[in-house]
Design an enzyme around this catalytic site. Structure first.
Site, PDB file in Angstrom:
ATOM      1  N   ASP A 193     -25.915  -0.765  -4.112  1.00 24.63           N
ATOM      2  CA  ASP A 193     -27.268  -0.209  -4.263  1.00 24.63           C
ATOM      3  C   ASP A 193     -27.244   1.310  -4.055  1.00 24.63           C
ATOM      4  O   ASP A 193     -27.888   2.054  -4.795  1.00 24.63           O
ATOM      5  CB  ASP A 193     -28.233  -0.858  -3.267  1.00 24.63           C
ATOM      6  CG  ASP A 193     -28.555  -2.308  -3.617  1.00 24.63           C
ATOM      7  OD1 ASP A 193     -28.370  -2.696  -4.790  1.00 24.63           O
ATOM      8  OD2 ASP A 193     -29.001  -3.048  -2.725  1.00 24.63           O
ATOM      9  N   HIS A 201      -8.259   1.916  -6.310  1.00 25.35           N
ATOM     10  CA  HIS A 201      -7.559   1.047  -5.363  1.00 25.35           C
ATOM     11  C   HIS A 201      -6.071   1.340  -5.438  1.00 25.35           C
ATOM     12  O   HIS A 201      -5.530   1.529  -6.536  1.00 25.35           O
ATOM     13  CB  HIS A 201      -7.784  -0.439  -5.681  1.00 25.35           C
ATOM     14  CG  HIS A 201      -9.213  -0.814  -5.544  1.00 25.35           C
ATOM     15  ND1 HIS A 201      -9.819  -0.939  -4.327  1.00 25.35           N
ATOM     16  CD2 HIS A 201     -10.170  -1.018  -6.471  1.00 25.35           C
ATOM     17  CE1 HIS A 201     -11.085  -1.225  -4.508  1.00 25.35           C
ATOM     18  NE2 HIS A 201     -11.333  -1.273  -5.802  1.00 25.35           N
ATOM     19  N   SER A 210      -3.660  -0.796  -4.551  1.00 25.71           N
ATOM     20  CA  SER A 210      -2.996  -1.989  -5.083  1.00 25.71           C
ATOM     21  C   SER A 210      -3.701  -2.457  -6.352  1.00 25.71           C
ATOM     22  O   SER A 210      -4.845  -2.071  -6.616  1.00 25.71           O
ATOM     23  CB  SER A 210      -3.021  -3.097  -4.027  1.00 25.71           C
ATOM     24  OG  SER A 210      -4.362  -3.469  -3.731  1.00 25.71           O
ATOM     25  N   TYR A 241       0.796  -1.238   0.000  1.00 25.90           N
ATOM     26  CA  TYR A 241       0.000   0.000   0.000  1.00 25.90           C
ATOM     27  C   TYR A 241       0.829   1.289   0.000  1.00 25.90           C
ATOM     28  O   TYR A 241       0.262   2.372  -0.042  1.00 25.90           O
ATOM     29  CB  TYR A 241      -0.948   0.002   1.204  1.00 25.90           C
ATOM     30  CG  TYR A 241      -1.935  -1.148   1.177  1.00 25.90           C
ATOM     31  CD1 TYR A 241      -2.851  -1.272   0.137  1.00 25.90           C
ATOM     32  CD2 TYR A 241      -1.941  -2.119   2.184  1.00 25.90           C
ATOM     33  CE1 TYR A 241      -3.749  -2.332   0.100  1.00 25.90           C
ATOM     34  CE2 TYR A 241      -2.841  -3.182   2.154  1.00 25.90           C
ATOM     35  CZ  TYR A 241      -3.739  -3.271   1.104  1.00 25.90           C
ATOM     36  OH  TYR A 241      -4.625  -4.317   1.069  1.00 25.90           O
TER      37      TYR A 241
HETATM   38  O1  CA2 Z   1      -5.789  -1.568  -2.832  1.00 20.77           O
HETATM   39  C1  CA2 Z   1      -6.712  -0.999  -2.254  1.00 20.77           C
HETATM   40  O2  CA2 Z   1      -6.851   0.226  -2.234  1.00 20.77           O
HETATM   41  C2  CA2 Z   1      -7.732  -1.857  -1.472  1.00 20.77           C
HETATM   42  O3  CA2 Z   1      -9.009  -1.228  -1.571  1.00 20.77           O
HETATM   43  C3  CA2 Z   1      -7.257  -1.873  -0.026  1.00 20.77           C
HETATM   44  C4  CA2 Z   1      -8.090  -2.762   0.890  1.00 20.77           C
HETATM   45  C5  CA2 Z   1      -8.255  -4.167   0.285  1.00 20.77           C
HETATM   46  O4  CA2 Z   1      -9.137  -4.935   1.083  1.00 20.77           O
HETATM   47  C6  CA2 Z   1      -8.770  -4.111  -1.153  1.00 20.77           C
HETATM   48  O5  CA2 Z   1      -8.838  -5.432  -1.670  1.00 20.77           O
HETATM   49  C7  CA2 Z   1      -7.867  -3.271  -2.039  1.00 20.77           C
HETATM   50  C8  CA2 Z   1      -7.432  -2.845   2.271  1.00 20.77           C
HETATM   51  C9  CA2 Z   1      -7.393  -1.518   3.006  1.00 20.77           C
HETATM   52  C10 CA2 Z   1      -6.072  -1.184   3.624  1.00 20.77           C
HETATM   53  O6  CA2 Z   1      -5.678  -2.126   4.585  1.00 20.77           O
HETATM   54  C11 CA2 Z   1      -4.497  -1.949   5.277  1.00 20.77           C
HETATM   55  C12 CA2 Z   1      -4.242  -2.901   6.234  1.00 20.77           C
HETATM   56  C13 CA2 Z   1      -3.088  -2.839   6.978  1.00 20.77           C
HETATM   57  C14 CA2 Z   1      -2.191  -1.802   6.779  1.00 20.77           C
HETATM   58  C15 CA2 Z   1      -2.443  -0.843   5.813  1.00 20.77           C
HETATM   59  C16 CA2 Z   1      -3.606  -0.918   5.069  1.00 20.77           C
END
Ligand code: CA2
Length: 149
Positions: free
Chosen positions: A88, A101, A103, A24
Protein backbone atom coordinates in the site's frame (compact mmCIF):
# COMPACT_ATOMS: atom_id res chain seq x y z
CA UNK A 1 20.03 19.22 -8.64
CA UNK A 2 21.24 15.66 -7.91
CA UNK A 3 18.38 13.17 -7.82
CA UNK A 4 18.18 10.89 -4.81
CA UNK A 5 17.38 7.18 -4.91
CA UNK A 6 16.25 5.45 -1.71
CA UNK A 7 17.49 1.87 -1.30
CA UNK A 8 15.29 0.18 1.29
CA UNK A 9 16.26 -3.18 2.79
CA UNK A 10 14.10 -5.34 5.01
CA UNK A 11 14.41 -7.91 7.80
CA UNK A 12 17.54 -10.00 8.33
CA UNK A 13 19.54 -8.38 5.54
CA UNK A 14 21.79 -7.01 8.32
CA UNK A 15 22.97 -10.63 8.73
CA UNK A 16 24.47 -10.82 5.24
CA UNK A 17 28.00 -12.17 5.18
CA UNK A 18 27.48 -14.02 8.47
CA UNK A 19 25.46 -17.11 7.37
CA UNK A 20 24.18 -18.89 4.25
CA UNK A 21 26.88 -17.55 1.88
CA UNK A 22 25.84 -20.23 -0.67
CA UNK A 23 22.50 -18.41 -1.00
CA UNK A 24 23.31 -14.77 -0.28
CA UNK A 25 27.04 -14.45 -1.00
CA UNK A 26 29.87 -13.34 1.26
CA UNK A 27 29.42 -9.58 1.10
CA UNK A 28 28.01 -7.69 4.05
CA UNK A 29 25.23 -5.13 3.70
CA UNK A 30 27.85 -2.44 4.42
CA UNK A 31 29.84 -3.70 1.38
CA UNK A 32 26.69 -3.51 -0.77
CA UNK A 33 25.94 -0.01 0.53
CA UNK A 34 29.47 1.19 -0.30
CA UNK A 35 29.21 -0.22 -3.84
CA UNK A 36 25.75 1.32 -4.32
CA UNK A 37 26.85 4.75 -3.09
CA UNK A 38 29.93 4.69 -5.38
CA UNK A 39 27.94 3.45 -8.39
CA UNK A 40 25.21 6.01 -7.73
CA UNK A 41 27.80 8.81 -7.61
CA UNK A 42 29.20 7.67 -10.97
CA UNK A 43 25.67 7.88 -12.39
CA UNK A 44 25.03 11.29 -10.83
CA UNK A 45 22.65 9.90 -8.21
CA UNK A 46 22.69 10.38 -4.48
CA UNK A 47 21.95 7.09 -2.67
CA UNK A 48 20.08 6.95 0.67
CA UNK A 49 20.64 3.35 1.86
CA UNK A 50 18.71 1.94 4.83
CA UNK A 51 17.91 -1.42 6.48
CA UNK A 52 15.45 -2.31 9.20
CA UNK A 53 13.99 -5.41 10.78
CA UNK A 54 10.73 -3.51 11.43
CA UNK A 55 7.98 -3.25 8.82
CA UNK A 56 6.91 0.23 9.96
CA UNK A 57 10.41 1.64 9.39
CA UNK A 58 10.30 0.46 5.76
CA UNK A 59 6.87 2.06 5.32
CA UNK A 60 8.10 5.32 6.90
CA UNK A 61 11.05 5.44 4.47
CA UNK A 62 8.69 4.93 1.52
CA UNK A 63 6.61 7.85 2.84
CA UNK A 64 9.75 9.97 3.24
CA UNK A 65 10.69 8.95 -0.30
CA UNK A 66 7.40 10.42 -1.58
CA UNK A 67 8.87 13.83 -0.69
CA UNK A 68 12.57 13.25 -1.29
CA UNK A 69 13.24 10.38 -3.72
CA UNK A 70 13.16 10.29 -7.51
CA UNK A 71 13.12 6.47 -7.41
CA UNK A 72 13.16 3.51 -5.04
CA UNK A 73 15.07 0.24 -4.90
CA UNK A 74 13.42 -2.24 -2.55
CA UNK A 75 14.66 -5.53 -1.16
CA UNK A 76 11.99 -6.15 1.45
CA UNK A 77 13.48 -9.49 2.59
CA UNK A 78 10.80 -11.82 3.94
CA UNK A 79 8.23 -8.97 3.96
CA UNK A 80 8.27 -9.26 0.16
CA UNK A 81 6.05 -12.29 0.46
CA UNK A 82 3.71 -11.11 3.22
CA UNK A 83 3.29 -7.35 3.49
CA UNK A 84 0.16 -5.76 2.06
CA UNK A 85 0.94 -2.70 4.22
CA UNK A 86 4.28 -2.19 2.46
CA UNK A 87 2.56 -2.70 -0.92
CA UNK A 88 0.00 0.00 0.00
CA UNK A 89 2.85 2.41 0.85
CA UNK A 90 4.70 1.59 -2.39
CA UNK A 91 1.52 2.19 -4.39
CA UNK A 92 1.44 5.72 -2.94
CA UNK A 93 4.93 6.43 -4.35
CA UNK A 94 4.60 8.17 -7.73
CA UNK A 95 8.08 7.47 -9.14
CA UNK A 96 9.76 4.32 -10.48
CA UNK A 97 10.38 1.36 -8.15
CA UNK A 98 12.79 -1.50 -8.83
CA UNK A 99 12.53 -4.66 -6.73
CA UNK A 100 15.81 -6.46 -5.98
CA UNK A 101 16.57 -9.84 -4.44
CA UNK A 102 20.01 -11.34 -4.00
CA UNK A 103 18.74 -14.88 -4.51
CA UNK A 104 16.54 -16.20 -7.29
CA UNK A 105 13.26 -16.36 -5.36
CA UNK A 106 11.69 -18.46 -8.17
CA UNK A 107 14.19 -21.29 -7.67
CA UNK A 108 13.49 -21.46 -3.95
CA UNK A 109 10.51 -22.54 -1.78
CA UNK A 110 7.09 -21.90 -3.34
CA UNK A 111 6.17 -19.38 -0.59
CA UNK A 112 8.91 -17.11 -2.00
CA UNK A 113 7.48 -17.18 -5.53
CA UNK A 114 4.86 -14.55 -4.86
CA UNK A 115 5.97 -10.96 -4.24
CA UNK A 116 3.66 -8.15 -3.11
CA UNK A 117 6.45 -5.69 -3.92
CA UNK A 118 6.50 -6.84 -7.55
CA UNK A 119 2.98 -5.54 -8.15
CA UNK A 120 4.13 -1.99 -7.32
CA UNK A 121 7.46 -2.24 -9.15
CA UNK A 122 8.36 -1.27 -12.68
CA UNK A 123 10.66 -4.28 -12.78
CA UNK A 124 12.31 -6.91 -10.61
CA UNK A 125 15.88 -8.22 -10.52
CA UNK A 126 16.61 -11.43 -8.66
CA UNK A 127 19.30 -14.06 -8.49
CA UNK A 128 22.24 -11.85 -9.48
CA UNK A 129 23.52 -11.24 -5.96
CA UNK A 130 24.61 -7.77 -4.97
CA UNK A 131 25.12 -6.84 -8.63
CA UNK A 132 21.33 -6.57 -8.81
CA UNK A 133 21.47 -3.35 -6.77
CA UNK A 134 23.87 -1.78 -9.28
CA UNK A 135 21.73 -2.89 -12.23
CA UNK A 136 18.70 -1.36 -10.50
CA UNK A 137 20.62 1.93 -10.15
CA UNK A 138 21.52 1.81 -13.87
CA UNK A 139 17.83 1.36 -14.74
CA UNK A 140 16.67 4.16 -12.45
CA UNK A 141 19.38 6.55 -13.71
CA UNK A 142 18.08 6.10 -17.27
CA UNK A 143 14.42 6.45 -16.29
CA UNK A 144 14.96 9.48 -14.02
CA UNK A 145 17.12 11.16 -16.68
CA UNK A 146 14.38 10.62 -19.29
CA UNK A 147 11.69 11.93 -16.92
CA UNK A 148 13.62 15.12 -16.16
CA UNK A 149 14.83 15.73 -19.74
O1 CA2 B 1 17.15 -12.95 -1.91
C1 CA2 B 1 16.82 -11.95 -1.27
O2 CA2 B 1 17.36 -10.85 -1.38
C2 CA2 B 1 15.68 -12.09 -0.22
O3 CA2 B 1 14.95 -10.86 -0.20
C3 CA2 B 1 16.36 -12.33 1.12
C4 CA2 B 1 15.39 -12.60 2.26
C5 CA2 B 1 14.38 -13.69 1.88
O4 CA2 B 1 13.41 -13.83 2.91
C6 CA2 B 1 13.69 -13.39 0.55
O5 CA2 B 1 12.82 -14.46 0.23
C7 CA2 B 1 14.70 -13.21 -0.57
C8 CA2 B 1 16.18 -13.00 3.52
C9 CA2 B 1 17.07 -11.90 4.06
C10 CA2 B 1 18.46 -12.34 4.40
O6 CA2 B 1 18.48 -13.32 5.40
C11 CA2 B 1 19.68 -13.81 5.86
C12 CA2 B 1 19.58 -14.73 6.88
C13 CA2 B 1 20.71 -15.30 7.42
C14 CA2 B 1 21.96 -14.93 6.94
C15 CA2 B 1 22.07 -14.01 5.91
C16 CA2 B 1 20.92 -13.45 5.38
Amino acid sequence: MTATVFVINGPNLNLLGEREPEIYGRETLADIEAAAVAHGAALGLSVFFRQSNHEGDLIDWVHQGRREAAGLIVNAGGLTHTSVALLDALNAFAGPIVEVHLSNIHRRESFRHHSYVASAALGSICGLGSHGYLLALDALAKIIDRTHA
